[in-house]
Design an enzyme around this catalytic site. Structure first.
Site, short mmCIF file in Angstrom:
data_model
loop_
_atom_site.label_atom_id
_atom_site.label_comp_id
_atom_site.label_asym_id
_atom_site.label_seq_id
_atom_site.Cartn_x
_atom_site.Cartn_y
_atom_site.Cartn_z
N CYS A 1 3.45 -19.41 -33.33
CA CYS A 1 3.49 -18.78 -32.04
C CYS A 1 2.27 -18.09 -31.83
O CYS A 1 2.28 -17.26 -30.77
CB CYS A 1 4.57 -18.04 -32.05
SG CYS A 1 6.03 -18.90 -32.58
N ASP A 2 1.07 -18.05 -32.41
CA ASP A 2 0.10 -17.23 -32.28
C ASP A 2 -0.83 -18.08 -31.57
O ASP A 2 -1.35 -19.05 -31.73
CB ASP A 2 -0.69 -16.74 -33.61
CG ASP A 2 -1.63 -15.90 -33.32
OD1 ASP A 2 -2.54 -16.18 -32.41
OD2 ASP A 2 -1.64 -14.67 -33.95
#
Ligand SMILES: *Cc1c(COP(=O)(O)O)cnc(C)c1O
Length: 376
Positions: free
Chosen positions: A324-325
């Protein structure tokens, strides 16, 4: 990919993401380098891939080892390397690490500052020390220059001081940056440090060793010069600078010994478009920046990627990891294309991923397990 890796992938269908690594290829690479540079002692840069089977294979070939931490020193010893074959090559070491390495029998240490030299004098008295010189890293896809090394002028006074401190002023080193594609970078660096040998001899300090570092490149997407071109350039520069009085030569290859021995198998998690008629597709893999592909930062190292549909019509893609980065993007600007038929659930391979991948995998960021490793 080597036939052994192809067979392993076909027969075992290992869970992904994983690195499959052919140890025979490391041996071939090591022998090729030794043939190309018979006068140089090869110190494998352990950080490129410190897996025990890799170290054990290299021990059998009488390789020496460049270790960056006490943990790497201990890995080499555990793999059967004698302490005399280990150089503690990081210029930034804890006092406790120096003392432990010294107690284990390591007698060769790098430094690039008076502060580190004083630590060595105190915790590894009498050791052979070599000073790292800052050189140009131009031509390197993964440069390292700003963090390490000192000027020739400062190295001169540090080597004089080393003797006064009871250390053995053994030699000089440089590193032209990793994935260095220009042979001229080595020639320039050798010319630069050679002057200091002469200069110090006139002041009564006889240096005996020149460490030309690592940096030899690997073929990823683009062709690079063969190792023989680098060897010839290095030997020509050495002869020009030293004539018949060559010092002991050291090289510290990492990438070029292990990169092309490894292949990462990954699964496509999603193929999508920002908008339905975008030409650019986003391909999300189950490995990304945090799963070990740290060298894709700045799209510096551009791995070759193959799919089950190679040869069929392709289109432009951005390639990203599964976390999710927002920084977990591998390639957006490097103009990758992948087959239009590629679907989620299918396997892809990232080639020449045997160096600087497995150890860069994060510990469970977003819950993802680190990369599996198979040494065959
Ligand atoms: C990383 C490193 C190496 C190995 O570099 P490669 O580009 O992998 O060959 C050699 N020497 C030192 C001091 C290093 O830091």
């Amino acid at each position: 990919m080597t036939p052994k890796i192809a067979r392993f992938l076909a027969e075992q269908q290992p869970a992904t993401p994983c690195l499959v690594f052919d140890l025979d290829r490391v041996e071939e690479n090591f022998r090729a380098l030794r043939r190309a540079l018979p006068l140089a002692a090869i110190y494998y840069a352990v950080k490129a891939n410190p897996a025990p089977p890799v170290l054990q294979r290299l021990v059998r070939l009488d390789s020496r080892f460049d270790a960056a931490s006490i943990e790497e020193v201990e890995c080499c010893l555990a793999a059967g390397a004698p302490a005399s074959a280990i150089s503690f090559g990081n210029t930034i070491k804890k006092a406790s690490a120096i003392a432990r390495a010294h107690a284990a029998g390591v007698t060769m240490f790098a430094f690039d500052s008076i502060e580190e030299l004083e630590k060595l004098a105190r915790h590894a008295p009498g050791s052979r020390v070599y000073c790292r010189i800052l050189v140009e890293n131009e031509g390197a896809d993964w440069p390292l220059s700003r963090k390490f090394g000192t000027t020739v002028e400062n190295a001169r006074s540090l080597m004089l001081r080393a003797g006064e401190l009871g250390l053995d002023p053994f030699g000089l080193s440089f590193h032209v940056g990793s994935q260095q594609t220009r042979t001229a970078s080595y020639e320039a660096a050798i010319g630069r440090v050679a002057m200091l040998f002469t200069d110090l001899r006139e002041r009564g300090v006889d240096l005996r060793m020149l460490n030309c570092g690592g940096g030899f490149p690997v073929r990823y997407r683009e062709d690079v010069p063969e190792i023989d071109s680098f060897a010839q350039a290095i030997m020509a520069a050495m002869t020009k600078a030293f004539g018949n009085a060559l010092p002991e030569m050291v090289v510290e290859p990492g990438r070029c010994l292990v990169a092309d021995a490894g292949v990462v198998r990954s699964e496509v998690v999603l193929v999508s478009r920002r908008e339905p008629d975008d030409a650019m597709r986003w391909v999300y893999l189950d490995i990304g920046r945090f799963g070990g592909l740290a060298e894709t930062e700045g799209e510096a190292i551009r791995y070759r990627i193959t799919t089950p549909h190679d040869g069929s019509p392709s289109g432009p893609v951005a390639i990203a990891g599964p976390t999710c980065d927002g920084a977990d993007i591998l390639y957006e600007r490097a103009r990758y294309r992948l087959p239009l038929a590629l679907r989620s659930g299918e396997p892809v391979e990232l080639h020449a991923t045997g160096a600087y991948v497995a150890t860069y995998a994060s510990q469970r960021f977003n819950g993802f397990a680190p990369l599996d490793e198979h040494y065959i």
